[in-house]
Design a protein around this motif. Structure first.
Motif, PDB file in Angstrom:
ATOM      1  N   MET A 122       0.848  -1.195   0.000  1.00  0.00           N
ATOM      2  CA  MET A 122       0.000   0.000   0.000  1.00  0.00           C
ATOM      3  C   MET A 122       0.881   1.241   0.000  1.00  0.00           C
ATOM      4  SD  MET A 122      -3.101   0.965   2.620  1.00  0.00           S
ATOM      5  CE  MET A 122      -2.048   1.170   4.076  1.00  0.00           C
ATOM      6  N   LEU A 123       0.513   2.191  -0.862  1.00  0.00           N
ATOM      7  CA  LEU A 123       1.252   3.447  -0.965  1.00  0.00           C
ATOM      8  C   LEU A 123       0.383   4.570  -0.426  1.00  0.00           C
ATOM      9  CD1 LEU A 123       3.679   5.111  -1.975  1.00  0.00           C
ATOM     10  CD2 LEU A 123       2.549   5.211  -4.215  1.00  0.00           C
ATOM     11  N   GLU A 124       0.932   5.340   0.499  1.00  0.00           N
ATOM     12  CA  GLU A 124       0.206   6.467   1.078  1.00  0.00           C
ATOM     13  C   GLU A 124       0.958   7.765   0.810  1.00  0.00           C
ATOM     14  OE1 GLU A 124      -1.806   5.441   5.097  1.00  0.00           O
ATOM     15  OE2 GLU A 124       0.039   4.249   5.028  1.00  0.00           O
ATOM     16  N   LEU A 125       0.235   8.754   0.329  1.00  0.00           N
ATOM     17  CA  LEU A 125       0.760  10.102   0.155  1.00  0.00           C
ATOM     18  C   LEU A 125       0.038  11.000   1.146  1.00  0.00           C
ATOM     19  CD1 LEU A 125       1.130   8.615  -2.678  1.00  0.00           C
ATOM     20  CD2 LEU A 125       1.151  10.905  -3.664  1.00  0.00           C
ATOM     21  N   SER A 163      -3.921  14.297   0.282  1.00  0.00           N
ATOM     22  CA  SER A 163      -3.555  12.986   0.817  1.00  0.00           C
ATOM     23  C   SER A 163      -4.363  11.910   0.113  1.00  0.00           C
ATOM     24  CB  SER A 163      -3.816  12.917   2.329  1.00  0.00           C
ATOM     25  OG  SER A 163      -3.013  13.844   3.030  1.00  0.00           O
ATOM     26  N   VAL A 164      -3.725  10.793  -0.189  1.00  0.00           N
ATOM     27  CA  VAL A 164      -4.408   9.699  -0.872  1.00  0.00           C
ATOM     28  C   VAL A 164      -3.738   8.381  -0.510  1.00  0.00           C
ATOM     29  CG1 VAL A 164      -2.985   9.993  -2.945  1.00  0.00           C
ATOM     30  CG2 VAL A 164      -5.186   8.820  -3.120  1.00  0.00           C
ATOM     31  N   THR A 165      -4.544   7.336  -0.424  1.00  0.00           N
ATOM     32  CA  THR A 165      -4.046   5.983  -0.186  1.00  0.00           C
ATOM     33  C   THR A 165      -4.311   5.133  -1.425  1.00  0.00           C
ATOM     34  OG1 THR A 165      -4.430   6.111   2.195  1.00  0.00           O
ATOM     35  CG2 THR A 165      -4.275   3.915   1.240  1.00  0.00           C
ATOM     36  N   ILE A 166      -3.284   4.458  -1.901  1.00  0.00           N
ATOM     37  CA  ILE A 166      -3.388   3.585  -3.068  1.00  0.00           C
ATOM     38  C   ILE A 166      -3.314   2.144  -2.566  1.00  0.00           C
ATOM     39  CG2 ILE A 166      -2.361   2.947  -5.279  1.00  0.00           C
ATOM     40  CD1 ILE A 166      -1.155   5.814  -5.332  1.00  0.00           C
ATOM     41  N   GLU A 167      -4.440   1.465  -2.578  1.00  0.00           N
ATOM     42  CA  GLU A 167      -4.546   0.117  -2.026  1.00  0.00           C
ATOM     43  C   GLU A 167      -3.923  -0.916  -2.962  1.00  0.00           C
ATOM     44  OE1 GLU A 167      -5.732  -0.626   0.903  1.00  0.00           O
ATOM     45  OE2 GLU A 167      -6.867   1.145   1.511  1.00  0.00           O
ATOM     46  N   ASP A 181       6.548  19.930  -3.537  1.00  0.00           N
ATOM     47  CA  ASP A 181       7.137  20.963  -2.692  1.00  0.00           C
ATOM     48  C   ASP A 181       7.152  20.536  -1.233  1.00  0.00           C
ATOM     49  OD1 ASP A 181       7.465  22.594  -4.915  1.00  0.00           O
ATOM     50  OD2 ASP A 181       5.523  23.570  -4.647  1.00  0.00           O
ATOM     51  N   SER A 182       6.155  19.748  -0.839  1.00  0.00           N
ATOM     52  CA  SER A 182       6.084  19.245   0.537  1.00  0.00           C
ATOM     53  C   SER A 182       5.180  18.027   0.565  1.00  0.00           C
ATOM     54  CB  SER A 182       5.547  20.321   1.497  1.00  0.00           C
ATOM     55  OG  SER A 182       4.242  20.716   1.109  1.00  0.00           O
ATOM     56  N   GLY A 183       5.254  17.298   1.675  1.00  0.00           N
ATOM     57  CA  GLY A 183       4.453  16.083   1.820  1.00  0.00           C
ATOM     58  C   GLY A 183       5.340  14.871   2.009  1.00  0.00           C
ATOM     59  N   SER A 184       4.718  13.718   2.261  1.00  0.00           N
ATOM     60  CA  SER A 184       5.483  12.507   2.557  1.00  0.00           C
ATOM     61  C   SER A 184       4.875  11.292   1.874  1.00  0.00           C
ATOM     62  CB  SER A 184       5.531  12.272   4.070  1.00  0.00           C
ATOM     63  OG  SER A 184       4.222  12.043   4.582  1.00  0.00           O
ATOM     64  N   PHE A 185       5.733  10.272   1.680  1.00  0.00           N
ATOM     65  CA  PHE A 185       5.343   8.998   1.091  1.00  0.00           C
ATOM     66  C   PHE A 185       5.588   7.885   2.102  1.00  0.00           C
ATOM     67  CE2 PHE A 185       5.591  11.456  -2.666  1.00  0.00           C
ATOM     68  CZ  PHE A 185       5.103  10.738  -3.747  1.00  0.00           C
ATOM     69  N   PRO A 217       8.456   4.764   5.668  1.00  0.00           N
ATOM     70  CA  PRO A 217       8.666   6.065   5.022  1.00  0.00           C
ATOM     71  C   PRO A 217       9.617   5.931   3.836  1.00  0.00           C
ATOM     72  CG  PRO A 217       8.903   6.247   7.403  1.00  0.00           C
ATOM     73  CD  PRO A 217       8.857   4.783   7.093  1.00  0.00           C
ATOM     74  N   THR A 218       9.319   6.622   2.755  1.00  0.00           N
ATOM     75  CA  THR A 218      10.155   6.555   1.564  1.00  0.00           C
ATOM     76  C   THR A 218       9.981   7.853   0.786  1.00  0.00           C
ATOM     77  OG1 THR A 218      10.719   5.198  -0.376  1.00  0.00           O
ATOM     78  CG2 THR A 218       8.373   5.417   0.166  1.00  0.00           C
ATOM     79  N   THR A 219      10.525   7.900  -0.404  1.00  0.00           N
ATOM     80  CA  THR A 219      10.356   9.056  -1.290  1.00  0.00           C
ATOM     81  C   THR A 219       9.976   8.553  -2.672  1.00  0.00           C
ATOM     82  OG1 THR A 219      12.665   9.056  -2.031  1.00  0.00           O
ATOM     83  CG2 THR A 219      12.138  10.335  -0.034  1.00  0.00           C
ATOM     84  N   ALA A 220       9.431   9.442  -3.477  1.00  0.00           N
ATOM     85  CA  ALA A 220       9.093   9.073  -4.849  1.00  0.00           C
ATOM     86  C   ALA A 220      10.349   8.681  -5.619  1.00  0.00           C
ATOM     87  CB  ALA A 220       8.373  10.226  -5.537  1.00  0.00           C
ATOM     88  N   ALA A 221      11.442   9.398  -5.379  1.00  0.00           N
ATOM     89  CA  ALA A 221      12.694   9.086  -6.065  1.00  0.00           C
ATOM     90  C   ALA A 221      13.184   7.690  -5.710  1.00  0.00           C
ATOM     91  CB  ALA A 221      13.756  10.129  -5.712  1.00  0.00           C
ATOM     92  N   GLU A 222      13.040   7.311  -4.453  1.00  0.00           N
ATOM     93  CA  GLU A 222      13.478   5.980  -4.029  1.00  0.00           C
ATOM     94  C   GLU A 222      12.592   4.899  -4.640  1.00  0.00           C
ATOM     95  OE1 GLU A 222      15.948   3.238  -2.327  1.00  0.00           O
ATOM     96  OE2 GLU A 222      16.216   5.411  -2.480  1.00  0.00           O
ATOM     97  N   LEU A 223      11.287   5.137  -4.689  1.00  0.00           N
ATOM     98  CA  LEU A 223      10.374   4.169  -5.305  1.00  0.00           C
ATOM     99  C   LEU A 223      10.711   3.984  -6.781  1.00  0.00           C
ATOM    100  CD1 LEU A 223       6.985   5.266  -3.707  1.00  0.00           C
ATOM    101  CD2 LEU A 223       8.318   3.222  -3.145  1.00  0.00           C
TER     102      LEU A 223
END
Length: 215
Positions: A1-4, A21-25, A54-58, A64-70
């Motif tokens: 599951m990916l959460e933004l 904010s959004v959750t991707i099941e 600009d801000s926010g978290s994955f 915890p991760t980042t879009a770049a890491e994914l």
């Protein structure tokens, strides 16, 4: 599951996304819908690691991760709106190029590609070039190319916009077929009827950053 969580993005003075904010099941299909200019494609590009927020978290699978890491880990695959196939390469080469560049042997990449082509009814087009393909065939090649990297989440940017309206059902069937294989999918579309056909859940993004989630 990916959460933004609390994703914000602005371009100059224009706020495109505001604390979204959004959750991707897992193994579900999420449709992101909304009017032109509301930030649908910007959100998809942020998820894909192609545009920085600009801000926010994955958070992915609770970590915890980042879009770049994914993106680096190959978690995310993207089917672009214009397909973006390499015109000088055959269908088979379009599908095998990225895996071989990442160190997969040519034999293994070709075997995987041919399995994908078989699943997507592209066997007869293996040696064809993009200029000779129909819009629907180009769409299937673009999906096969994304799947060749074995992503966990597949993103589509307006998958029906470059196609004849009569092909809408065939694209919906393709997305359903990929879902049956256990793929998590995110579909950006302006077509509400298409969204209803493919989605388990819908995120409606409005201008000025307001949004809503619908099951």
């Amino acid at each position: 599951m990916l959460e933004l969580k609390n994703i914000s993005k602005r371009f100059g003075d224009q706020v495109v996304l505001d604390n979204l904010s959004v959750t991707i099941e897992d193994q579900k299909t999420l449709a992101i819908v909304g009017p032109s200019g509301a930030g649908k494609t910007t959100l998809l590009r942020i998820i894909a690691g192609l545009t920085p927020a600009d801000s926010g978290s994955f958070t992915y699978n609770g970590q915890p991760t980042t879009a770049a890491e994914l993106r680096k880990q190959g978690v995310i695959g993207v089917v672009f709106q214009g397909f973006e196939l390499f015109p000088n390469l055959s269908v088979l080469k379009n599908i095998t190029l990225a895996p071989t560049l990442q160190g997969v042997s040519a034999a293994a990449a070709q075997k995987h590609a041919r399995n994908l082509m078989d699943q997507l009814d592209l066997e007869a087009q293996a040696n064809a070039y993009p200029y000779s393909l129909s819009g629907g065939q180009k769409q299937r090649v673009a999906i096969a190319r994304a799947l060749a990297l074995d992503p966990k989440i597949l993103l589509y940017d307006e998958p029906t916009s470059a196609l004849d309206p009569n092909l809408r059902q065939s694209v919906a069937d393709l997305i359903a077929s990929v879902k049956q294989q256990g793929m998590t999918q995110v579909v950006v579309t302006h077509d509400m009827e298409f969204a209803k056909m493919v989605a388990d859940a819908t995120l409606t993004v409005a201008k000025q950053g307001s949004e809503s989630n619908e099951a």
